[in-house]
Each structure stands twice: as C-alpha cells, then as structure tokens.
Design a protein around this motif. Structure first.
Motif, mmCIF file in Angstrom:
data_model
loop_
_atom_site.group_PDB
_atom_site.id
_atom_site.type_symbol
_atom_site.label_atom_id
_atom_site.label_comp_id
_atom_site.label_asym_id
_atom_site.label_seq_id
_atom_site.Cartn_x
_atom_site.Cartn_y
_atom_site.Cartn_z
ATOM 1 N N ASP A 1 5.579 4.263 -1.692
ATOM 2 C CA ASP A 1 5.020 3.060 -2.283
ATOM 3 C C ASP A 1 5.777 1.889 -1.661
ATOM 4 O O ASP A 1 6.982 1.741 -1.864
ATOM 5 C CB ASP A 1 5.212 3.073 -3.793
ATOM 6 C CG ASP A 1 4.730 1.807 -4.478
ATOM 7 O OD1 ASP A 1 4.310 0.860 -3.778
ATOM 8 O OD2 ASP A 1 4.792 1.742 -5.714
ATOM 9 N N GLU B 1 5.406 -1.442 -2.016
ATOM 10 C CA GLU B 1 5.337 -2.738 -2.718
ATOM 11 C C GLU B 1 6.647 -3.520 -2.581
ATOM 12 O O GLU B 1 6.644 -4.731 -2.324
ATOM 13 C CB GLU B 1 5.001 -2.525 -4.189
ATOM 14 C CG GLU B 1 4.861 -3.804 -4.994
ATOM 15 C CD GLU B 1 3.665 -4.666 -4.591
ATOM 16 O OE1 GLU B 1 3.768 -5.899 -4.714
ATOM 17 O OE2 GLU B 1 2.637 -4.114 -4.170
ATOM 18 N N GLU C 1 0.834 -1.201 0.000
ATOM 19 C CA GLU C 1 0.000 0.000 0.000
ATOM 20 C C GLU C 1 0.871 1.254 0.000
ATOM 21 O O GLU C 1 2.049 1.204 0.345
ATOM 22 C CB GLU C 1 -0.925 0.004 1.212
ATOM 23 C CG GLU C 1 -1.911 -1.147 1.226
ATOM 24 C CD GLU C 1 -2.775 -1.201 2.484
ATOM 25 O OE1 GLU C 1 -3.681 -2.044 2.496
ATOM 26 O OE2 GLU C 1 -2.556 -0.424 3.430
ATOM 27 N N THR C 2 0.267 2.370 -0.382
ATOM 28 C CA THR C 2 0.958 3.650 -0.300
ATOM 29 C C THR C 2 0.813 4.181 1.119
ATOM 30 O O THR C 2 -0.284 4.198 1.674
ATOM 31 C CB THR C 2 0.366 4.656 -1.306
ATOM 32 O OG1 THR C 2 0.559 4.120 -2.626
ATOM 33 C CG2 THR C 2 1.058 6.002 -1.208
ATOM 34 N N GLU D 1 4.846 10.552 0.478
ATOM 35 C CA GLU D 1 4.194 9.249 0.369
ATOM 36 C C GLU D 1 5.214 8.213 -0.071
ATOM 37 O O GLU D 1 6.128 8.516 -0.835
ATOM 38 C CB GLU D 1 3.045 9.305 -0.639
ATOM 39 C CG GLU D 1 1.859 10.097 -0.146
ATOM 40 C CD GLU D 1 0.653 9.986 -1.068
ATOM 41 O OE1 GLU D 1 0.811 9.569 -2.240
ATOM 42 O OE2 GLU D 1 -0.452 10.312 -0.601
#
Length: 194
Positions: free
Chosen positions: A185, A187, A172-173, A183
């Motif tokens: 990322d 992943e 999720e961000t 923000e």
C-alpha cells in the motif's frame, strides 16, 4: 570486454574499485556503462522510504533480507558496478561476500530517485538495462519526481532491461510479482516528496 567498449570506458573496473574504496562516506560511487557515477548521501525522505520498504518486505517475507547499499557486479561480463538503494535476497545470501558481489541470488533491486541532475539517465535508463541484463528478477523504481512506483519484471538478459513494466501512482496498491509475491500500500509515499 571488446576493444570498442574499452575505448568508451573512462577507466578499468580495477581502477574504479580503487577509487571507490578511497571515496569519502559522503558519496557513493558506481561504474555503469563504462562511466563513473557519483550519488550524494540520501536525504531523510529517501532513507525513510527504504526503511518503509524494508519493514513491509520483512513482515511479508521473513525468509528474505533487505540489504542497503549492497554493491553488485552488473552488465555484460560483470564489468559494471552498481549500488542500488536496496537489494532483496534470501536470508544471509551475501554473507562472506566482498564489497562487489555477483547479482546471482538477488531477487529484487530498488532505487528511490534523488533530486540530482543525473537521476533520469542513471535510475530510469542505465540501471534497468544493467539489472535486466544481469538477470535480476525485479527492479523497483520509486520515483519521487513523478510520484510513481515502477515495477520492472521479466528481465531480458540478451539486450538488458525488462520485458514488463507496470507503473502505479503513489496511493495505489503495488503488486510485487514472483519471486517476491507481496503487495504494498503506497499511500504513505505521498508524504516523502517535495
């Protein structure tokens, strides 16, 4: 320090600092809640996560530095000593400081869980309490056991800890609120768990 706290403490801060200064490079020592804690040297995945975070922070906020293993004086009356995996602070903020600096100016501290027996107590309970009480705006816990990123914000200087905790799954961000305002990322973090 109160007489009651002195009785619970394993040793004085001065004694701890003497021991920590003589410790081999294969361990990191901390002194939180009056107890000495030993952290093993980070594994490759752990170090890779901290490097990943450093690149993201430096790209988004070149006005800040991410310090690795920066010793901070935490807890009431600064009687604790912690070494988070990373500390985000204004550029050159810790220049001229000794091994254990005041937490003032630290905008965010980061812990990446290790696969050892006291991670739960240390990273999920004691450290957020100490960092919140020290007034550090953000505590980010990258938890490899639960594959989550927990962003603790709005520190409570009276009782310690943080008033707001937001948990996101790897992938999720993740929003790091002010004073960071970026923000992430997450992943790629899925690649760095057992």
């Amino acid at each position: 320090m109160t007489a009651m706290a002195e009785r619970r403490s394993q040793m004085s801060v001065e004694e701890f600092e003497t021991i920590a200064a003589a410790a081999p490079e294969t361990v990191t020592l901390e002194f939180v809640n009056g107890r000495i804690g030993v952290k093993k040297v980070a594994d490759g995945d752990h170090s890779t996560i901290v490097s990943w975070l450093a690149r993201r922070c430096m790209r988004a906020r070149p006005d800040l530095d991410l310090y690795y293993g920066r010793g901070l004086r935490v807890e009431a009356c600064r009687e604790g000593r912690a070494k988070p995996d990373a500390v985000l602070a204004p550029e050159a903020h810790f220049a001229g400081h000794g091994e254990w600096a005041a937490p003032d100016g630290a905008l965010m501290v980061v812990q990446v869980t290790s696969y050892d027996s006291d991670t739960d107590r240390r990273d999920r309970h004691e450290k957020p309490t100490a960092y919140g009480q020290a007034g550090i705006p953000l505590y980010v816990l990258i938890d490899r056991d639960s594959c989550t990123v927990m962003v603790h914000s709005n520190p409570d200087r009276q009782v310690g800890g943080y008033r707001d905790i937001r948990t996101s799954k790897f992938g999720e961000t993740v929003a790091l609120p002010d004073p960071i305002g970026i923000e992430l990322d997450t992943e790629i973090l899925k690649n760095y768990v057992r």
